[in-house]
Design an enzyme around this catalytic site. Sequence first.
Site, PDB file in Angstrom:
ATOM      1  CE1 TYR A 117      -3.990  -6.662   3.491  1.00 48.29           C
ATOM      2  CE2 TYR A 117      -2.818  -8.219   4.904  1.00 48.29           C
ATOM      3  CZ  TYR A 117      -2.817  -7.269   3.895  1.00 48.29           C
ATOM      4  OH  TYR A 117      -1.636  -6.934   3.295  1.00 48.29           O
ATOM      5  CD  GLU A 205      -2.523  -5.835   0.162  1.00 50.49           C
ATOM      6  OE1 GLU A 205      -2.804  -5.104  -0.812  1.00 50.49           O
ATOM      7  OE2 GLU A 205      -2.057  -5.389   1.225  1.00 50.49           O
TER       8      GLU A 205
END
Length: 394
Positions: A117, A205
Amino acid sequence: MKIHEYQGKKLFREAGVPVPRGIVVTSPEEAATAYTELGGSLAVVKSQIHAGGRGKGTFKDNADQRGVVLVRSAEEARENAERMLGKTLVTIQTGEEGKQVNTLFVEEGLDIARELYLGIVVDRETHCPVLIMSSEGGMEIEVVAEKSPEKILREHFDADMGLLPFQARNLAFALGMEGPTVRAAEKFLTKICKFFVDNDCSMCEINPLIVTGDGQLVALDAKVTFDENALFRHKDFEMLRDLSEEEPAEVKAQKAGLSYVKLEGNIGCLVNGAGLAMSTMDLIKLHGGEPANFLDVGGGASVEAVTEAFRIILDDKNVKAVLVNIFGGIMKCDVIVEALMTAYDKVGFEVPLVVRLEGTNVEKARKMLEESGKDIITAADLTDAAKKVVGSIS
Ligand code: ADP
Ligand code: MG
């Protein structure tokens, strides 16, 4: 301002951040051709909407169809595109009404060794951008934060200096990378942090950021949000805007120079000044009501802008009453009343209208209201106004 994954990836590529090869399509035939053109044995057909969770999301009319699907033939790409285009995809981020899929991104399928992530946001406490990483790629970061907060790594960096190489290496080591992958991570992380600053992003992101079988880092997803206050520095971003993804009333308000946010309640608010708008909403809630919107017409709004504001409020079918709260400073009370009259006649008020005025030209404005003969409830002060507007619908 949000953009689509395929647009984010194009910008990433231009900034030297590795992404898979992909082709944007809008028909099933194009999806099949794109599969063939990519030339691999595996491709991914990805719904382009301004929301995440597409891989696990399903379509309203077809609970078996996912929003991101791996395909192994041109025919499979075509069939999936057929089932996605023009249909409504519901994910945990869209709300139950879902979002219509108008565009697909067909991408080469990569060999995933690890899913990580990566997120970058501005940390308001330290006034610095912060790079957030986790070994738990593909999972919602909120879930990781709740269940295993120790797996979340944070590295603040200076916006002018960017992420320094040693910071990137520290993260790479903390994520258990070795050998050439550390070098790849150093490049990737410094570039994506530079991208964030150069483009005035408020969020970037990449979930998942993958490590491929041969040790390369590639952005498999791209969620990019620009800070709207900095858009004047990036005139070219206007082309990236997809108005079909935005709240129509908010787009209309923006064009009229109004600051409007749609909310869930049933009391429409027209206020001048953001602080006054916030306190108006607070008072409505205090007296048991729910605001239908935040609307700041600003300090120097024209009759046209105020008329448009009323139109936007009254277009909202949830609105059962309207509260106008004006402190006339630069904006004079009589201008508001004039607009109110115009809107009253042009738009038509079928719901109770409560008006509280104070400030410049208030006497003149009150007189105009009294003499208008229109069905308008006046209030002496803000508390009185809030009570009256809540009372008018209960
Ligand atoms: P979302 O976050 O909206 O669900 P993603 O772009 O993250 O969408 O895709 C969901 C999942 O699909 C990813 O976690 C990854 O496992 C897989 N995936 C996406 N793109 C590719 C690709 N190019 N190659 C292989 N797998 C992919
Ligand atoms: Mg994702």
